[in-house]
Each structure stands twice: as C-alpha cells, then as structure tokens.
Scaffold this active site. Structure first.
Site, PDB file in Angstrom:
ATOM      1  CG  ASN A 221      38.147   4.511   3.292  1.00 45.37           C
ATOM      2  OD1 ASN A 221      39.011   5.342   3.572  1.00 45.37           O
ATOM      3  ND2 ASN A 221      36.918   4.862   2.895  1.00 45.37           N
ATOM      4  CG  HIS A 257      32.520  11.375   6.729  1.00 49.51           C
ATOM      5  ND1 HIS A 257      32.237  12.231   5.681  1.00 49.51           N
ATOM      6  CD2 HIS A 257      32.740  10.165   6.174  1.00 49.51           C
ATOM      7  CE1 HIS A 257      32.275  11.553   4.544  1.00 49.51           C
ATOM      8  NE2 HIS A 257      32.583  10.294   4.812  1.00 49.51           N
TER       9      HIS A 257
HETATM   10  C1  XIL Z   1      27.633   8.376   0.564  1.00 42.52           C
HETATM   11  C2  XIL Z   1      27.308   9.281  -0.616  1.00 42.52           C
HETATM   12  O1  XIL Z   1      27.923  10.525  -0.403  1.00 42.52           O
HETATM   13  C3  XIL Z   1      25.822   9.426  -0.775  1.00 42.52           C
HETATM   14  O2  XIL Z   1      25.518  10.129  -1.981  1.00 42.52           O
HETATM   15  C4  XIL Z   1      25.152   8.066  -0.802  1.00 42.52           C
HETATM   16  O3  XIL Z   1      23.745   8.229  -0.840  1.00 42.52           O
HETATM   17  C5  XIL Z   1      25.544   7.247   0.417  1.00 42.52           C
HETATM   18  O4  XIL Z   1      26.951   7.153   0.474  1.00 42.52           O
HETATM   19  N1  XIL Z   1      31.193   6.678   3.811  1.00 42.52           N
HETATM   20  C6  XIL Z   1      31.514   6.237   2.547  1.00 42.52           C
HETATM   21  C7  XIL Z   1      30.869   6.842   1.376  1.00 42.52           C
HETATM   22  O5  XIL Z   1      32.441   5.419   2.410  1.00 42.52           O
HETATM   23  O6  XIL Z   1      30.744   5.942   0.302  1.00 42.52           O
HETATM   24  C8  XIL Z   1      29.509   7.429   1.719  1.00 42.52           C
HETATM   25  O7  XIL Z   1      29.021   8.116   0.574  1.00 42.52           O
HETATM   26  C9  XIL Z   1      29.640   8.345   2.910  1.00 42.52           C
HETATM   27  C10 XIL Z   1      30.144   7.605   4.110  1.00 42.52           C
END
Ligand code: XIL
Length: 372
Positions: A221, A257
């Site tokens: 991932n 994202h």
């Molecule tokens: C993020 C969470 O949403 C937050 O609550 C935490 O503080 C940090 O991690 N990529 C990922 C996720 O694979 O696990 C992350 O999640 C966001 C970016």
C-alpha cells in the site's frame, strides 16, 4: 479523457463484475456473511436508488465501499456509529491495528480496540481491511529506541507479523502488509527496516503474513501512486520481482490522499491496469481530497471530480475490489492535524451534510451498476 468518455468507457467495460464480486467471494471463503448481491429485478427493485446506502450501490457495481473507522468516534458519537454501520460494506481501523497500538510495551499486546472493530464489522456484515503490519510510522518507542541488532530486529518483525496475523486469523479480508515503503522518486524509503534488514524485508513480511493466515489477501500500500509515475513504476517493478520469487503478494493498494491544488490522477485506470495485468487485485484504500480552507465553490467541485477520478479508476479495473475512504466526515478527519490550513476532505461535512462529492460517488456507482 472527457467526463462523458470516462462514463461511456466505464459502462462499456465493467462486464458482469457484480456477479463475481471479489468481496462476495472473499466473504464466502472467510465464512463471513457476504454483502447482499440482490440482482436488479430482485425483491428490492422497488427501493429507489436514492435510498440505497453506498455499500448497497457498491454491491451492484461489484466493489466494496469502505471507510476508515475512528474507534473513539465510534464509541462517543451515535450518528457516526449509525452511518459507519449502515453506509459501508467494509471497514479499516484508522489506528488500532498499528504496531504502537497493539504492542505499546514490548511483549504485552492490547488487542481490545481492534477486536471491538472486528466485532462491529461482523455485526454489520462488513469485511475488514487490516492496516498495517510493516510501516515506518506509529511504531512503539521501545522499538525505535531499542538499538537492536539486525538479527534481533528481524526476529521482532517476524514475531510481530506472526502474532498479529494469527490473532486475527480468518477475520481479515485484506492486510496492508507493507505500507509506504517507497519515496516519490522510486527509491526505497530509508526506514528502520531498510536500514537494518535490507530490501529483502518486504518479501519476508509477505511470506510471514501468508504463513500465519493463508486466506487473507496480502497488499502493498502506498500514497502518490495513483497515476503512472516513478513511485508507482518502482512498486510495479517490485511486484514483478516478488512474483518471480513466488512471494505471496495479492494486491496493490492506492491510498488516494489527494489535494485539489494538484491535478487529479486522470491516468489512474492505466496505472491500475498494469497491476491487474500482473494478476494482482487493486484497491483504493484511503481516499480523501483536501482543500485549503476556506473551501470555495470551484474547489468543492474539483473535489467531487477528484473523488470521481479515483472511483472510476477502480470501477474501470477488472479486479479492483474496493473503494475505501479515509473517514467519511470532516468531523474526525486526520487532515487538519497534519496539513496546516487544510480540511474539508471527506464525503460529508463535520455536521454530516452531503457535498457534491457525495453525489458524484453515488452517481458513478449507479452508472456502473446499470451494466448488470
Ligand atoms: C493516519 C491517521 O488517520 C491518524 O489518525 C494518525 O494520527 C496518523 O495516521 N497513510 C496511512 C494511514 O497509511 O495509516 C495514516 O493514518 C494516513 C496516511
């Protein structure tokens, strides 16, 4: 590609996927309740599309629709809980399966919050994406400050993967085994794992996870890998290599994202297609689209388009199994805490109102479903 071309291609390409929906098959394998795949013309023909949940629309389009779940919101906010239960056909723990959460003290596990999510999913006929086994972030302090030798660290990682995957054996649909292992230029991230164990840690992690739960689908991932670029190409090359070595890797997860100030990844279907061609499943695993606040009407429209680009990329890909959003309301989004001055990234506002993106996602699913 224009929007209408995308839509036409989408409708022309998505042949019979709902009938062989990967999620339904996996659910059967896991002995879990499959999401209802009522064919058009079935008992609920009378149900107006507008009253269907995202998960129901996804069933008809042949994809699971998932969300990351924040366990404190689930406990404290009835509206959040009700929507998490009703709207989605799969869930991902936002934090509670991460290493710092499950083993805060060396040798002492705390599975309770993650077990709670698994029980919630089961009660609501949802599948669970396990997230995540090997990552550079959210590691417990005892691990990062432990000054372990390479041999010790390898044993620690092996034990972590074996214990966690074994604990949840038979309950996890897809595991994000390795998360964010690459840099944007396609080189490997200089994490504690690469530094101490060398690049072979990735193959080891997949082998260990497979030994512990042979039926779970194992994913690599990452973010910034939506389109065809240096990073997604490096991941593609890695998968080719792993497959040559018979490493048990099943899927490629695209986090998704996005940020409206950058172009949306219009070549996502081309990118997913080359992983599909290797025999891999694909999934959008963490979709959100952030905006620099305050969001204006143009940005809100761009956000809807960006969600649509991600979802259509999945719908156009034969073995894209699920579209998971990283939370469904701005109320609990990780974005403002990490990206200064940004937010408004989720499908619903912080008071659970819909946005143009909500409607776009629903429409794309309805169009894809009309194939069946
Ligand atoms: C993020 C969470 O949403 C937050 O609550 C935490 O503080 C940090 O991690 N990529 C990922 C996720 O694979 O696990 C992350 O999640 C966001 C970016």
């Amino acid at each position: 590609m224009s929007g209408s071309t995308v839509t036409t291609t989408l409708r022309a390409t998505r042949t019979a996927l709902a009938c062989t929906a990967a999620g339904a098959v996996a659910a059967t394998v896991l002995g879990l309740p499959a999401a209802s795949a009522a064919p058009e013309g079935g008992a609920d023909r009378s149900k107006a599309p507008a009253s269907r949940t995202l998960g129901e629309l996804g069933d008809r389009a042949g994809v699971r629709i998932g969300t990351a779940v924040d366990m404190s919101a689930l406990a404290s906010d009835p509206t959040y809980r009700e929507k998490a239960a009703a709207e989605f056909s799969s869930v991902t723990p936002e934090n509670v399966m991460k290493w710092e959460a499950v083993e805060p003290t060396r040798g002492t596990y705390d599975w309770a919050p993650a077990d709670e999510l698994v029980a919630f999913a089961r009660a609501n006929h949802q599948l669970v994406r396990g997230h995540t086994l090997v990552w550079h972030s959210q590691l417990p302090a005892w691990l990062t400050t432990g000054d372990f030798t390479a041999a010790q660290l390898r044993d620690i990682l092996h034990r972590h993967i074996t214990d966690e995957v074994t604990h949840f054996k038979g309950k996890i649909w897809q595991w994000d085994v390795v998360n964010e292992a690459f840099n944007d230029d396609g080189t490997m991230r200089d994490s504690i794992w690469l530094q101490k164990l060398g690049p072979g840690y990735i193959a080891d992690a997949f082998r260990w996870a497979h030994e512990a739960d042979p039926k779970a689908k194992l994913y690599i991932n990452d973010y910034n890998v939506e389109g065809v670029n240096a990073k997604s190409t490096a991941l593609h090359d890695l998968v080719v290599e792993l497959r040559k070595q018979h490493v048990p890797i099943d899927g490629f997860g695209v986090q998704g994202h996005l940020d409206v100030q950058y172009p949306a990844p219009h070549d996502i279907a081309d990118n997913l297609a080359r992983f599909d061609a290797l025999g891999l499943e694909t999934a959008i695993t963490e979709a959100d689209v952030r905006i620099t606040l305050p969001a204006d009407a143009t940005e809100i429209e761009a956000q809807a388009q960006a969600y649509s680009v991600l979802l259509q990329g999945c719908l156009l890909t034969r073995h894209c199994t699920d579209f998971t959003v990283w939370g469904f309301t701005d109320k609990y989004s990780w974005v403002p805490g990490v990206f200064k001055g940004q937010g408004y990234a989720n499908l619903l506002t912080d008071d659970y109102r819909t946005k143009p993106a909500t409607n776009t996602v629903r429409q794309d699913l309805m169009l894809a479903a009309r194939r069946h």
